[in-house]
Design a protein around this motif. Structure first.
Motif, PDB file in Angstrom:
ATOM      1  N   TYR A  73      51.976  29.494  43.774  1.00  0.00           N
ATOM      2  CA  TYR A  73      51.074  31.196  43.451  1.00  0.00           C
ATOM      3  C   TYR A  73      50.221  31.075  42.823  1.00  0.00           C
ATOM      4  O   TYR A  73      49.007  31.485  42.554  1.00  0.00           O
ATOM      5  CB  TYR A  73      52.113  31.955  43.188  1.00  0.00           C
ATOM      6  N   GLU A  77      46.944  30.922  44.348  1.00  0.00           N
ATOM      7  CA  GLU A  77      46.894  32.910  44.618  1.00  0.00           C
ATOM      8  C   GLU A  77      45.642  33.203  43.133  1.00  0.00           C
ATOM      9  O   GLU A  77      45.131  33.483  43.368  1.00  0.00           O
ATOM     10  CB  GLU A  77      47.718  33.191  44.845  1.00  0.00           C
ATOM     11  N   LYS A  81      41.150  30.885  42.829  1.00  0.00           N
ATOM     12  CA  LYS A  81      40.084  31.501  42.882  1.00  0.00           C
ATOM     13  C   LYS A  81      39.847  32.378  41.799  1.00  0.00           C
ATOM     14  O   LYS A  81      38.045  32.948  42.271  1.00  0.00           O
ATOM     15  CB  LYS A  81      41.576  33.665  43.748  1.00  0.00           C
TER      16      LYS A  81
END
Length: 96
Positions: A73, A77, A81
């Protein structure tokens, strides 16, 4: 407790970019078991010395931070990003 602090300078510190990075950082809350505390602050002074965003994370131990640093994660994520929006970052890590 192990504390990991990151200061981010954005390439373009528009309100949209600041909000996007802040929300992506906050999205870690509840998704990474080792993460025991999470705070995201947006700079309000905006001086030449200022960075745009500060991330403060807390862990039970350095070992828990090490797990967080490589967890899917966090890498896919969060870092993936925000990386295109970040000019540079600086960190401070301490036990206390």
């Amino acid at each position: 407790m192990f504390t990991h602090i990151v200061f981010f300078k954005l390439k373009e510190a528009t309100q949209d970019n600041v909000d996007k990075v802040k929300n992506i950082l906050l999205s870690m809350n509840g998704k990474i078991i080792e993460l025991k505390g999470l705070e995201v602050g947006v700079d309000v002074i905006r001086s030449d010395r200022s960075y745009d965003i500060a991330l403060v994370t807390k862990f039970e131990s350095k070992e828990d931070y090490d797990v967080y640093a490589i967890c899917d994660y966090h890498l896919n994520e969060v870092i993936a990003k925000i990386k295109p929006l970040i000019q540079c970052s600086k960190t401070v890590d301490y036990i206390g």
